[in-house]
Design an enzyme around this catalytic site. Structure first.
Site, short mmCIF file in Angstrom:
data_model
loop_
_atom_site.label_atom_id
_atom_site.label_comp_id
_atom_site.label_asym_id
_atom_site.label_seq_id
_atom_site.Cartn_x
_atom_site.Cartn_y
_atom_site.Cartn_z
N GLU A 246 43.84 -15.59 -9.37
CA GLU A 246 44.50 -15.85 -10.65
C GLU A 246 43.56 -15.48 -11.79
O GLU A 246 42.35 -15.33 -11.57
CB GLU A 246 44.92 -17.32 -10.75
CG GLU A 246 45.94 -17.71 -9.69
CD GLU A 246 46.47 -19.13 -9.82
OE1 GLU A 246 47.38 -19.48 -9.06
OE2 GLU A 246 45.97 -19.87 -10.71
N PRO A 247 44.08 -15.34 -13.01
CA PRO A 247 43.23 -14.91 -14.12
C PRO A 247 42.01 -15.81 -14.33
O PRO A 247 40.95 -15.33 -14.70
CB PRO A 247 44.17 -14.97 -15.33
CG PRO A 247 45.53 -14.75 -14.76
CD PRO A 247 45.51 -15.42 -13.42
N SER B 80 37.02 -16.46 -7.68
CA SER B 80 36.21 -17.03 -6.60
C SER B 80 36.62 -18.46 -6.27
O SER B 80 36.51 -18.89 -5.13
CB SER B 80 34.73 -16.99 -6.98
OG SER B 80 34.28 -15.65 -7.12
N TRP C 192 44.79 -9.37 -10.16
CA TRP C 192 44.06 -8.46 -9.27
C TRP C 192 44.79 -8.26 -7.95
O TRP C 192 44.17 -8.22 -6.89
CB TRP C 192 42.63 -8.95 -9.03
CG TRP C 192 41.89 -9.26 -10.29
CD1 TRP C 192 41.51 -10.49 -10.73
CD2 TRP C 192 41.49 -8.33 -11.29
NE1 TRP C 192 40.88 -10.39 -11.94
CE2 TRP C 192 40.85 -9.06 -12.32
CE3 TRP C 192 41.60 -6.93 -11.43
CZ2 TRP C 192 40.34 -8.46 -13.46
CZ3 TRP C 192 41.09 -6.33 -12.57
CH2 TRP C 192 40.46 -7.10 -13.56
N THR D 31 46.45 -6.15 -5.36
CA THR D 31 46.64 -4.80 -4.84
C THR D 31 48.07 -4.66 -4.34
O THR D 31 48.60 -5.55 -3.68
CB THR D 31 45.66 -4.54 -3.69
OG1 THR D 31 44.32 -4.68 -4.18
CG2 THR D 31 45.83 -3.14 -3.12
N GLY E 118 21.08 15.18 -8.72
CA GLY E 118 20.59 15.33 -10.09
C GLY E 118 21.73 15.41 -11.08
O GLY E 118 22.72 14.67 -10.98
N GLY E 119 21.63 16.32 -12.04
CA GLY E 119 22.68 16.46 -13.05
C GLY E 119 24.02 16.79 -12.44
O GLY E 119 25.06 16.35 -12.95
N GLU F 55 37.65 -9.30 -2.00
CA GLU F 55 37.60 -10.13 -0.79
C GLU F 55 36.44 -11.12 -0.83
O GLU F 55 35.81 -11.42 0.18
CB GLU F 55 37.48 -9.26 0.48
CG GLU F 55 38.56 -8.21 0.64
CD GLU F 55 39.92 -8.79 1.03
OE1 GLU F 55 40.09 -10.02 0.96
OE2 GLU F 55 40.80 -8.00 1.39
N THR G 95 33.37 -12.14 -3.90
CA THR G 95 32.19 -11.46 -4.44
C THR G 95 31.00 -11.63 -3.51
O THR G 95 30.95 -12.55 -2.68
CB THR G 95 31.82 -12.03 -5.82
OG1 THR G 95 31.39 -13.39 -5.66
CG2 THR G 95 32.99 -11.96 -6.79
#
Length: 379
Positions: free
Chosen positions: A128-129, A133, A157, A159, A339-340, A363, A365
């Site tokens: 929930e918002p 956790s 959240w 899915t 690298g870049g 699932e 933290t």
């Protein structure tokens, strides 16, 4: 790189070969387009379902493949190595089938063939918002109304929100704390169940979650999964197995990052020779490969304990913790090896880097995983 796998049966080898073929044929050519557009690949999941990959750990009498978790997690690993969004969707769908498969009534279990076959896509609505956790503190409330429950609250959240055909709605039917929570199985068309716009994510854009608002959503009492106020137990049992799925996703993602960075380092030349021959790069690649192998070993150990019917929840927490932290480090190092070039979208390592981060969060933290492990050690 081909991973040398020890599998329990010739059938398992065939299944992983099939998964590799599907990943090459159905996923590899689509992932960049779907990720760029942020479009959910529902038809791809139907294809995987019809190939038997959405019900692997479930019994054959309900349409599953009766495969051990040792095999199932390696299928997820292969899928994640090509398209994390698909692997995560398969993991979440498998998680969503668990409450009915383990605690459902006969009438509810009659839906399982369509669930595990992928014709019905599932979602798992626990967070929930203001309670991610702290799942035991959820506030979504279900009130009895004749033969139904009226459910009000907001889930976050989630899915497959807006894409799923069924939702596991965890809601409060009793007093405060974990003992007052129940699990209700809701159809997508339930009046008052309203998925919101998908979240705008830094990665995993083809499978973005969304909130679900419930306003007096009427869910029949015969859709109560398990006993009333048993929902928290159901949720935690499901998440133990779900953590293995996320660990498998992390291993697959990291393996692809190792393979890509190694191939690049063998081709890219500086100072007259391939950069892979410089100790600074070679040692980095060695550490990356070792981390992937260690995470895979932790994952398979936990899966084999589950298959043997032995306690595995702490080992699942260890596997999820280590594998996802490893994937974050390995993808970071893969960008550094390039690298870049690693910072531009022409190479997939920048996408894998962005995607790895979410695996440390979903699932449970990794701070919660550490808490679970520490409590098991200290009592």
């Amino acid at each position: 790189m081909t991973v040398d796998r020890l599998l329990p049966t010739p059938e398992a080898h065939d299944l992983l070969d099939l998964t590799t073929e599907l990943a090459t044929r159905e996923l590899a050519g689509k992932v960049d387009d779907f990720e760029a557009r942020g479009e959910f690949p529902r038809d791809v999941l139907r294809t995987l379902g019809r190939s038997g990959l959405l019900g692997l750990p479930y019994p054959e009498d309900v349409g599953g493949a009766a495969q051990p978790y040792e095999v199932y997690v390696q299928v997820l690993e292969i899928l994640a190595g090509t398209w994390l969004g698909i692997a995560e969707a398969v993991s979440v769908h498998t998680l969503s089938c668990f409450p009915v498969a383990e605690f459902g009534t006969g009438k509810q279990r009659a839906m399982l063939p369509e669930m595990v076959g992928g014709e019905l896509l599932g979602a798992y609505a626990l967070s929930e918002p203001h309670g991610g956790s702290d799942a035991a503190g959820l506030t979504t409330k279900a009130v009895a109304d004749g033969d139904d429950f009226l459910v009000t609250g907001t889930k976050a959240w989630i899915t497959h929100a807006g894409q799923a055909d069924f939702y596991n709605i965890f809601c409060r039917t009793g007093g405060p704390g974990p003992r007052g929570i129940s699990c209700l199985l809701a159809d997508a068309g339930t009046p008052g169940l309203m998925p919101q716009s998908p979240e705008r994510l830094m990665g995993l854009r083809s499978s973005a979650p969304a909130q679900i608002v419930l306003e007096d959503a009427r869910i029949p009492r015969d859709r109560l999964v398990g006993e009333e106020n048993q929902g928290f137990t159901i949720a935690m049992r499901a998440l133990d197995a779900g953590r293995l799925g996320i660990a498998a996703c992390a291993v697959g993602l990291a393996q692809s990052a190792v393979d890509y960075a190694t191939a690049y380092a063998k081709e890219r030349e500086q100072f007259g020779k391939p950069i892979a021959q410089f100790q600074g790069i070679g040692f980095m690649l060695a550490d990356m490969a070792t981390g992937v192998s260690a995470a895979r070993a932790l994952l398979l150990n936990a899966a084999r304990l589950k298959d043997a019917g032995r306690p595995f929840s702490i080992e699942a927490a260890k596997a999820k913790l280590f594998a996802t932290d490893m994937a974050m480090k390995v993808t970071t190092d893969a960008v550094q090896v390039l690298g870049g070039a690693g910072y531009v979208a022409d190479h997939p390592v920048e996408r894998w880097f962005r995607e790895a981060k979410v695996l440390q969060i979903v699932e449970g933290t990794n701070q919660i995983q550490r808490l679970v492990i520490a409590r098991s050690m200290t009592g």
